[in-house]
Write a protein that holds these residues in place. Sequence first.
Motif, short mmCIF file in Angstrom:
data_model
loop_
_atom_site.label_atom_id
_atom_site.label_comp_id
_atom_site.label_asym_id
_atom_site.label_seq_id
_atom_site.Cartn_x
_atom_site.Cartn_y
_atom_site.Cartn_z
N ASN A 1 0.81 -1.23 0.00
CA ASN A 1 0.00 0.00 0.00
C ASN A 1 0.84 1.28 0.00
OD1 ASN A 1 -2.27 -1.73 0.25
ND2 ASN A 1 -1.99 -1.76 2.47
N MET B 1 -5.45 -0.94 0.96
CA MET B 1 -5.41 -0.74 -0.49
C MET B 1 -6.39 0.35 -0.92
SD MET B 1 -5.90 -3.69 -3.31
CE MET B 1 -7.26 -3.27 -4.31
N SER B 2 -7.60 0.31 -0.34
CA SER B 2 -8.60 1.31 -0.73
C SER B 2 -8.16 2.71 -0.30
CB SER B 2 -9.97 0.98 -0.12
OG SER B 2 -9.89 0.88 1.28
N LEU C 1 -5.72 4.04 -2.86
CA LEU C 1 -6.38 4.47 -4.09
C LEU C 1 -7.16 5.76 -3.87
CD1 LEU C 1 -6.53 3.50 -6.96
CD2 LEU C 1 -8.54 2.14 -6.38
N GLU D 1 -14.17 3.36 -10.21
CA GLU D 1 -13.04 2.68 -9.56
C GLU D 1 -13.60 1.73 -8.52
OE1 GLU D 1 -9.71 1.87 -10.02
OE2 GLU D 1 -9.28 4.00 -10.28
N ARG D 2 -12.90 0.62 -8.30
CA ARG D 2 -13.30 -0.27 -7.21
C ARG D 2 -12.05 -0.90 -6.61
NH1 ARG D 2 -15.99 -4.46 -10.85
NH2 ARG D 2 -17.88 -4.07 -9.66
N THR D 3 -12.14 -1.23 -5.33
CA THR D 3 -11.00 -1.86 -4.66
C THR D 3 -11.42 -3.25 -4.21
OG1 THR D 3 -11.57 -1.15 -2.42
CG2 THR D 3 -10.32 0.41 -3.77
N ASP D 4 -10.42 -4.09 -3.94
CA ASP D 4 -10.71 -5.46 -3.51
C ASP D 4 -11.13 -5.52 -2.05
OD1 ASP D 4 -10.07 -6.29 -6.02
OD2 ASP D 4 -8.00 -6.83 -5.53
N TRP E 1 -16.61 8.22 -3.13
CA TRP E 1 -16.44 6.82 -2.71
C TRP E 1 -17.60 6.39 -1.81
CZ3 TRP E 1 -12.45 3.69 -4.36
CH2 TRP E 1 -11.40 4.32 -5.04
#
Length: 523
Positions: A371, A395-396, A399, A452-455, A471
Motif C-alpha cells: 500500500n 489498499m482502498s 487508491l 473505480e473499485r478496490t478489492d 467513494w
Amino acid sequence: CPSFLYQEYRDTSKQQEIEQRRQRDNLFPGVNAGTVVTDSGVMSPPVLQLQLRNSAQSLTLWQNLEAVQASGLLTQLPHKEIIMQEAMFELVTSEASYYKSLEILETHFLRNPVLVNTLSQSDMHFLFSNIEEVMKASERFLMDLEHRIEKSILISDVCDIVYYHAANHFNVFITYVINQAYQEKNYRRILEGNQQFRDTMAALENHPRVRGLSFTSFLILPFQRITRLKLLVQNILKKAEENSDREANAIKAHQELEKIVKECNEGVRKMGRTEELISIEKTLEFKSKSVPIISHSRWLLKKGELQLMGGPKSTRTMRSRKLYQPVYLFLFNNLLLVTKRSGDKFQVIDSCTRAMLRTEDLEDQGQQLANVFNLKLLENQDERQVNYMLKTSSMSDKLRWMCALTPNRRTRFMSTSTHQADSPQVQCIQSYTAQEPDELSTEMADILNLLERTDDGWMMGERLHDGERGWFPSRVAEEIQNKEVRAQNLREAFRIQQAYESGLHSGAKIDNRIIHLHNNKSF
C-alpha cells in the motif's frame, strides 16, 4: 388525501425501482428496458405498484382510478401515454403524501402546546426555521396540481405547474435547507440539556400518528422532497416525446429545480466549509512561511495520517517502525499541507498547490512496502521538487488518496461524460451517509457509473442524475448486469444532460403563457 406518509412512499417507491431493475437484470436479461413482465408473462408498462410495508394498502395508480377505468381511456391510449400519465400522476400523489407529512410536522410537533412551552423562542426558530413558509409554498403547489387533475382525468401536463412554482415560490426551500445544519446541532443540544423537552419529544414520537417515524425524519422532508421532485420531473422528461410541449415544460421545470437543488447544496457546503477551515487553521503551526488557509474558494477534500518512508535505502532492512514516520496530510481543492502531529496541533513541514502534485503507484514489494505510493511535489513552498514515499493503512485508502491528490489521473473505468457505449454501473440498494470529504452520500435506488473499485470493499462512482462523484462501500450497491438497462440509463442521463445544457443556453426566462394561465386560474 393519501393514507400513507411521505417517508413510507419514498422508501417503498425506491424499493420498487430496485426490484424492477433486479427483475430485468436476473430473470429476463433479454427483455427490453422500459417494460416489466407480469405474473402471466404479459408485457406491461413499468407502473408503480407499491405495496407498503406491513400494510394491505398500495399507492393509487392513475389507471386504477374509477373514473379512468370507466372512461375507456385505457383501451384507447397507447402504452406510452399510459406510462406518461402514471409518471405525472405519481408526481401529484407523492406531493399530496409529502404535504400530509408536513401537516404532521406542523400540527403534531410545531403547534403542540406542551412542546412549545419547553422551548425558548430562539430554540423554536432554530428547530423549525421557516417551515411555515415552506408549507404555504407546498400547499399552493399541491392545490394547482389537484386543480389540473380535477379539470380532466387525462392529465395534459404537470411540468408547467412545477416550473411556475419552482421559479416563483420555491426559494423558501433554500433558506430551510441551509439552516438544516444548525437545526441538527441545536436539536442535539436541546435534547441533551432540556429534560422536559426530551420527555415531551419521546411521547410525541411514540404516538401512533407518526407511525414509528422520528422527529428528524420530518425535519429533513423539504430537502428530500425538492430532490425527489427533480427526479420525478426527470422521469417525465425521459418519457416525453422529443420537441413536444411536454418536453419543453419538463426541461424548464428541471432547469429550475436543478438551480434550487444546487443552491441548497452549495449553501450547506459553504457554511460547513468555512467552519471547517476556521477550526483547521486554529490547529496549524507554521515553522517558516505561513500559508493563509481561510478563503471562500477553498475547501477540504481529504485529511488523514499516512506513513512517510524516511532515511536512505540501506535502512529498508530495519524494522518497519524505524522505516516509517507518521505524517498528517490536509488536502484542499487547491492546496496540500504536509504536517506532523504534535498533540492537538499540526506542524506544517511542507505545502504545495494541488495542480503541482503527481502520484505514482508502487507495486507491492512485500509486507513492509504494501500500500505504498509516491507523491511528487513539482514545486513545494521552497520552490523545490520533492518526492514523498507514503504508505497507507489499506489498499482502498491508497487508491482514495491517489484519486484525491491527482483527480485527473485515469480511473479504471471511464466517466459517463465520455459517452462510452457501455461501462459498469451500480444501483444503490441502501442509503449511505458520507463519513469523509471524499465520500458520496447515496440514496437507495441511485444509479452510478462505476469509476473505480478496490478489492477491500470500496467503489468510486459518478451519479447519473447529477454527476456528483465520490467513494462509497461496495455493500450498499449492486452491479447492473443487463447491458440494455445500462444503455438505457446512459441514454436517459445524456438526454437529461442535454436538456440541462439547452436550458442554460436559452436562459431560464419565465414563460408568460404559464403566468397568464396561473393568473386566470386555468389549472
